[in-house]
Design an enzyme around this catalytic site. Structure first.
Site, PDB file in Angstrom:
ATOM      1  CG  ASP A  32      -2.047   1.015   1.119  1.00 47.74           C
ATOM      2  OD1 ASP A  32      -3.142   0.604   0.704  1.00 47.74           O
ATOM      3  OD2 ASP A  32      -1.833   2.199   1.418  1.00 47.74           O
ATOM      4  NE  ARG A  85     -20.490  -1.429  -8.284  1.00 48.68           N
ATOM      5  CZ  ARG A  85     -21.757  -1.714  -8.067  1.00 48.68           C
ATOM      6  NH1 ARG A  85     -22.677  -1.244  -8.897  1.00 48.68           N
ATOM      7  NH2 ARG A  85     -22.131  -2.443  -7.044  1.00 48.68           N
ATOM      8  CB  SER A 143     -14.537  -9.462  -8.539  1.00 45.25           C
ATOM      9  OG  SER A 143     -14.757  -8.065  -8.604  1.00 45.25           O
ATOM     10  CG  ASP A 148     -23.418  -7.603  -8.791  1.00 46.81           C
ATOM     11  OD1 ASP A 148     -23.850  -6.575  -8.277  1.00 46.81           O
ATOM     12  OD2 ASP A 148     -22.328  -7.674  -9.394  1.00 46.81           O
ATOM     13  CB  THR A 149     -23.576 -14.193  -8.738  1.00 45.93           C
ATOM     14  OG1 THR A 149     -23.644 -13.833 -10.126  1.00 45.93           O
ATOM     15  CG2 THR A 149     -23.950 -15.655  -8.589  1.00 45.93           C
ATOM     16  NE  ARG A 151     -24.019  -6.939  -2.731  1.00 46.80           N
ATOM     17  CZ  ARG A 151     -23.377  -5.864  -3.152  1.00 46.80           C
ATOM     18  NH1 ARG A 151     -23.594  -5.429  -4.397  1.00 46.80           N
ATOM     19  NH2 ARG A 151     -22.550  -5.216  -2.373  1.00 46.80           N
ATOM     20  NE  ARG A 153     -25.266 -18.673  -7.202  1.00 47.04           N
ATOM     21  CZ  ARG A 153     -24.289 -19.500  -7.555  1.00 47.04           C
ATOM     22  NH1 ARG A 153     -23.534 -20.063  -6.623  1.00 47.04           N
ATOM     23  NH2 ARG A 153     -24.052 -19.755  -8.825  1.00 47.04           N
ATOM     24  CG  HIS A 168     -26.806 -23.763  -8.079  1.00 42.59           C
ATOM     25  ND1 HIS A 168     -25.444 -23.710  -7.911  1.00 42.59           N
ATOM     26  CD2 HIS A 168     -27.240 -24.793  -7.315  1.00 42.59           C
ATOM     27  CE1 HIS A 168     -25.053 -24.672  -7.104  1.00 42.59           C
ATOM     28  NE2 HIS A 168     -26.125 -25.346  -6.721  1.00 42.59           N
ATOM     29  CG  HIS A 175     -19.930  -5.097  -9.863  1.00 42.31           C
ATOM     30  ND1 HIS A 175     -20.835  -5.685  -9.014  1.00 42.31           N
ATOM     31  CD2 HIS A 175     -19.112  -4.338  -9.086  1.00 42.31           C
ATOM     32  CE1 HIS A 175     -20.579  -5.308  -7.768  1.00 42.31           C
ATOM     33  NE2 HIS A 175     -19.544  -4.490  -7.786  1.00 42.31           N
ATOM     34  CB  THR A 230     -19.571  -2.862  -0.216  1.00 41.37           C
ATOM     35  OG1 THR A 230     -18.790  -2.522  -1.366  1.00 41.37           O
ATOM     36  CG2 THR A 230     -20.878  -2.101  -0.281  1.00 41.37           C
TER      37      THR A 230
END
Length: 231
Positions: A32, A85, A143, A148-149, A151, A153, A168, A175, A230
């Site tokens: 960093d 975003r 990623s 999102d996937t 979330r 599920r 599934h 995103h 997040t």
């Protein structure tokens, strides 16, 4: 396996902790611009090793990434409350332009995993910067809609009161605000969603779908408003 993480903010440090608790790799190097922050995060996360698997967690410079099989790029500025975003792009693109060449200078064989937002464009830019150094785009991944996937599920599992690991369902596309929830492809315990609804007897009406869609699509805005980020 040696793994590097560039950017020790909330997402970078959470990524390192997840690797430790999952037992992925045997050495993790945190890099960093704020070396003191990297040192503190490395020490804090390393203290969890007794509850996980044997592993070394330490802070370092770009030179310490030598030999890394994978490098997670979490560098960048945080998304502000109410900021999309895409509005992050101008601020984070400049950061990426400096980070990618520095990583590849010392870890030219590493796979780059981009998690900085807006992740789709940032991944494309990372591939662009990597290509200038002769690194093929196939070694730069993002990623994408994995979060999102997850979330989607989780919320379907909550709606039907079933373990989300048996759900599934996938979110495709960006995103971000234009992502697509693929309801027609969703299954629970191997059953199509409509069939599962009939067997269980729990309805999934238009309003239920709209609510879940909104909670998936705009989850980050609600979370950032409440806790600042997040991760």
């Amino acid at each position: 396996m040696k793994v590097g993480i560039v950017g020790c903010g909330m997402v970078g440090s959470a990524s390192a902790f997840a690797l430790v608790m999952s037992g992925v790799g045997r050495e993790i190097v945190l890099v960093d611009v704020n070396r003191e922050r990297a040192e503190a995060e490395a020490n804090d996360i390393y203290h969890a090793v007794p509850f996980a698997r044997p592993m070394t967690v330490r802070a370092g410079s770009y030179a310490d990434l030598m030999g890394c099989r994978a490098v997670v790029i979490a560098a960048g500025v945080a998304q502000r409350p109410g900021e999309t975003r895409l509005q992050l792009l101008e601020r984070n693109a400049a950061v990426l332009g400096a980070v990618v060449p520095s990583v590849l200078e010392h870890a030219p064989d590493a796979v780059l995993a981009v998690v900085s937002n807006p992740v789709d464009i940032m991944t494309h830019l990372a591939a662009h910067f990597a290509a200038k150094g002769g690194v093929p785009a196939a070694r730069v991944i993002g990623s994408g809609t994995m979060l999102d996937t997850a979330r989607f599920r989780a919320l379907l599992g909550r709606h039907f009161n079933v373990d989300a690991q048996h759900v599934h369902a996938y979110v495709l596309g960006e995103h971000g605000d234009s992502e697509v929830l693929t309801w027609s492809q969703a299954t629970i315990a191997g059953m199509r969603l409509d069939d599962f609804v009939k067997v269980l007897g729990t309805p999934l009406g238009r309003e239920d779908r709209r609510r879940i869609d909104e909670q998936v699509r705009r989850a980050d805005y609600h979370i950032i408003a409440g806790k600042g980020a997040t991760y």
